[in-house]
Design a protein around this motif. Structure first.
Motif, mmCIF file in Angstrom:
data_model
loop_
_atom_site.group_PDB
_atom_site.id
_atom_site.type_symbol
_atom_site.label_atom_id
_atom_site.label_comp_id
_atom_site.label_asym_id
_atom_site.label_seq_id
_atom_site.Cartn_x
_atom_site.Cartn_y
_atom_site.Cartn_z
ATOM 1 N N LYS A 1 0.685 -1.129 0.108
ATOM 2 C CA LYS A 1 -0.089 -0.111 -0.129
ATOM 3 C C LYS A 1 0.828 1.159 -0.388
ATOM 4 O O LYS A 1 0.340 2.159 -0.620
ATOM 5 N N GLN A 2 2.051 1.058 0.565
ATOM 6 C CA GLN A 2 2.906 2.392 0.674
ATOM 7 C C GLN A 2 3.372 2.519 -0.587
ATOM 8 O O GLN A 2 3.594 3.831 -1.092
ATOM 9 N N LEU A 3 3.668 1.481 -1.165
ATOM 10 C CA LEU A 3 4.511 1.806 -2.874
ATOM 11 C C LEU A 3 3.343 2.165 -3.824
ATOM 12 O O LEU A 3 3.630 2.820 -4.529
ATOM 13 N N GLU A 4 2.164 1.429 -3.434
ATOM 14 C CA GLU A 4 1.138 1.940 -4.427
ATOM 15 C C GLU A 4 0.949 3.528 -4.163
ATOM 16 O O GLU A 4 0.702 4.340 -5.200
ATOM 17 N N ALA A 5 0.991 4.168 -3.103
ATOM 18 C CA ALA A 5 0.730 5.513 -2.988
ATOM 19 C C ALA A 5 1.850 6.210 -3.630
ATOM 20 O O ALA A 5 1.691 7.238 -4.341
#
Length: 460
Positions: free
Chosen positions: A299-303
Motif C-alpha cells: 500500500k505504501q508503494l502504491e501511494a
C-alpha cells in the motif's frame, strides 16, 4: 494441608476410580480432539488456499498501468499535440517512470510484461503448439520467481525463453490433425481421449532448439494467408513451479521474448488489420509488474507510484477475503468443539457429584482431622483439573491419529492439500480441556466442602 498433599490425594482418587476416570477422560478427549482437529483443518486449508492464491495471483506484486493524466494541449488543430507526440501526457507509463519505480525502496524488481497475443509455435521437425507470447525484460525473470531448468538469459538477438508447459504436448501437424478429426467424429471414444491426454503430457527437448512463430489471417477470403516469423533460438527453459502438476502445466504455454524481439515479431506477423493492437510508442508500456519485498509495503508503494499519475492494482483483497472466510470457519469449528466439551462437562459433574456422596466418610474424617472447607474444595477441583489434563493429553493423541488418517485419505485421492497440526492449537485444546475439568468440578467441590463431618461419619 499443603498443595503437594492435596495434589497427591487427588491423583490417588483419579487412579483408584478407573471407570469414572476413563469415562470422563473419553468425553474430554473427544472435545479436545474436535477443537484441535477443527482448528488444524482450518489452518491447513488456509495455508493451502493462500499458497494457491499467491501462486496464481502473486500477492506480493503490483500491476502498474497508465493513469488518466492530463491530455496534451493542442486545441482543435492538434498541432501542439502532434509536435510533442503526447510527451506532455503525465498519465503515460514511460521508460523514465519505470526507472523511478525500480529505484523505490522495497521494490525487488519492476519490468513490463506485455501480452503479445497467442501464436502457433513450430519446431524444425514440424511439431506444433499454441503458445502465448509475452514481451518483457528477460534479465528480470529470475527476480520474479522464475527458476531456470536449462540455460538462462542471453543478449543474443531473437533469443527466447520457454516455460515448462511450452515443452509439453508438442505434436507434429499430421498427428495433431488426425487426432482432432477422430475426436470430432467420435467425441465419446475413450481410447482417443486417453491417447490425446498422454500426448499432451509428452515432453520435448527444446533447449537450444530453433523455432518459428506462425500467424494465420482467417479474415482473408483466400482461406487464410500464413506468415512465418524469423527463426528464434530457445536460450532457456523455466522449471515447473512447485505444486503444479504436468497436467496443469499444459494449460499454460508461454514464450518470453525481449521487447525488441516482440516489436520485430509484430511487424513480421501482422496482416495490417485494423482490429490488431497498434504497436506501442518506443519507451512506453501498457503495463509494468512490480515485485515487492513484503506485502506489508504494498500500500505504501502504491501511494508513491500513483503520484506519478499512474494506476495501480494489487490482489490483497484476495487475502482479506480469505482471512474473513477462514476466521468464520475457525470460529464455527471452535464452537463445535466447545459444545462437545460442554456435554463432556456434564458427565464430569455427574461423576464428581456421585463421588462426593460415595466419599462422605472420607470427607468427614478429613474435617475431623483439621481440614477446612477451602482445602476440601481445592482437592476436588484439583481432581477435576487432573481429569481435564489427562483427557486433553489423550485428545492430543487422538487429534494426531485423525490428522494422519485424513492425510492418507486425501493423499489417496491425489489432492495437494496436506493437513498438519499447528503447535499453537495444542495449548488451546489443552486449556479448554483443563478449564472444562475445573469448571465441572466447582459444584461437586462446594457440595463436598459443605458436608457435615459428624453426620457423614455416623451415616457410613
Amino acid at each position: 494441608m499443603k498443595l503437594r498433599d492435596i495434589s497427591r490425594m487427588a491423583w490417588d482418587q483419579v487412579k483408584r476410580r478407573k471407570v469414572v476416570t476413563g469415562l470422563c477422560m473419553t468425553g474430554i478427549s473427544i472435545g479436545c480432539a474436535a477443537i484441535i482437529v477443527a482448528l488444524s483443518i482450518g489452518q491447513s486449508a488456509q495455508v493451502y488456499v493462500t499458497d494457491e492464491v499467491n501462486r496464481n495471483f502473486k500477492m506480493d506484486e503490483i500491476t502498474v498501468s497508465p493513469g488518466g493524466g492530463i491530455p496534451s494541449p493542442g486545441g482543435s488543430g492538434g498541432d501542439t499535440a502532434a509536435e510533442t507526440g503526447g510527451s506532455l501526457d503525465p498519465g503515460r507509463l514511460t521508460f523514465q517512470k519505470l526507472k523511478i519505480i525500480q529505484g523505490l525502496n522495497h521494490v525487488v524488481a519492476a519490468a513490463p510484461f506485455e501480452d503479445a497475443g497467442y501464436r502457433q509455435m513450430i519446431t524444425v521437425d514440424n511439431k506444433i503448439a499454441d503458445i502465448q507470447v509475452i514481451a518483457t525484460d528477460l534479465r528480470m525473470l529470475a527476480k520474479f520467481d522464475k527458476t531456470f531448468k536449462q540455460g538462462g538469459v542471453s543478449d543474443v538477438p531473437e533469443m527466447v525463453v520457454l516455460n515448462y508447459g511450452a515443452t509439453l504436448g508438442l505434436i507434429d501437424i499430421e498427428t495433431r490433425q488426425n487426432i482432432y478429426d477422430r475426436m470430432s467424429s467420435d467425441p465419446f471414444n475413450q481410447e482417443v481421449s486417453e491417447q490425446y491426454s498422454s500426448l499432451m503430457l509428452l515432453p520435448t527437448e527444446m533447449y537450444r532448439q530453433q523455432v518459428q512463430l506462425q500467424a494465420q489471417d482467417y479474415s482473408s477470403s483466400s482461406g487464410g494467408a500464413v506468415k512465418l516469423s524469423s527463426p528464434l533460438q530457445v536460450g532457456g527453459i523455466l522449471a515447473n513451479p512447485s505444486g503444479i502438476s504436468d497436467q496443469r502445466a499444459t494449460y499454460e504455454k508461454i514464450m518470453y521474448v525481449s521487447l525488441e524481439t516482440a516489436a520485430q515479431l509484430q511487424q513480421e506477423l501482422s496482416f495490417g488489420d485494423v482490429s490488431a493492437a497498434p504497436p506501442l510508442e518506443e519507451g512506453s508500456y501498457n503495463s509494468v509488474t512490480v515485485k515487492v519485498d513484503s506485502i506489508d509495503n504494498i500500500k505504501q508503494l502504491e501511494a508513491l507510484i500513483q503520484k506519478l499519475s499512474l494506476s495501480t492494482n494489487d490482489n490483497l483483497y484476495q487475502q482479506d477475503q480469505l482471512k474473513e472466510t477462514f476466521d468464520m470457519l475457525k470460529m464455527a469449528a471452535l464452537g463445535i468443539g466447545v459444545f462437545i466439551l460442554v456435554i463432556a462437562s456434564i458427565s464430569i459433574i455427574v461423576a464428581m457429584t456421585m463421588s462426593t456422596h460415595q466419599r462422605r466418610r472420607q470427607i468427614g474424617i478429613m474435617k475431623v482431622l483439621g481440614a477446612n472447607m477451602r482445602q476440601i474444595r481445592n482437592m476436588f477441583i484439583t481432581e477435576a483439573a487432573l481429569l481435564g489434563l489427562l483427557g486433553g493429553m489423550l485428545g492430543v493423541l487422538f487429534s494426531y491419529l485423525i490428522v494422519m488418517a485424513l492425510n492418507k485419505l486425501v493423499g489417496s485421492a491425489g489432492e495437494g492439500l496436506n493437513f498438519f497440526i499447528p503447535l499453537m492449537t495444542l495449548p488451546i485444546g489443552l486449556a479448554f480441556a483443563i478449564m472444562t475439568g475445573v469448571l465441572s468440578g466447582i459444584y461437586p467441590a462446594i457440595s463436598a466442602s459443605r458436608t457435615d463431618a459428624l453426620t457423614a461419619i455416623k451415616r457410613d
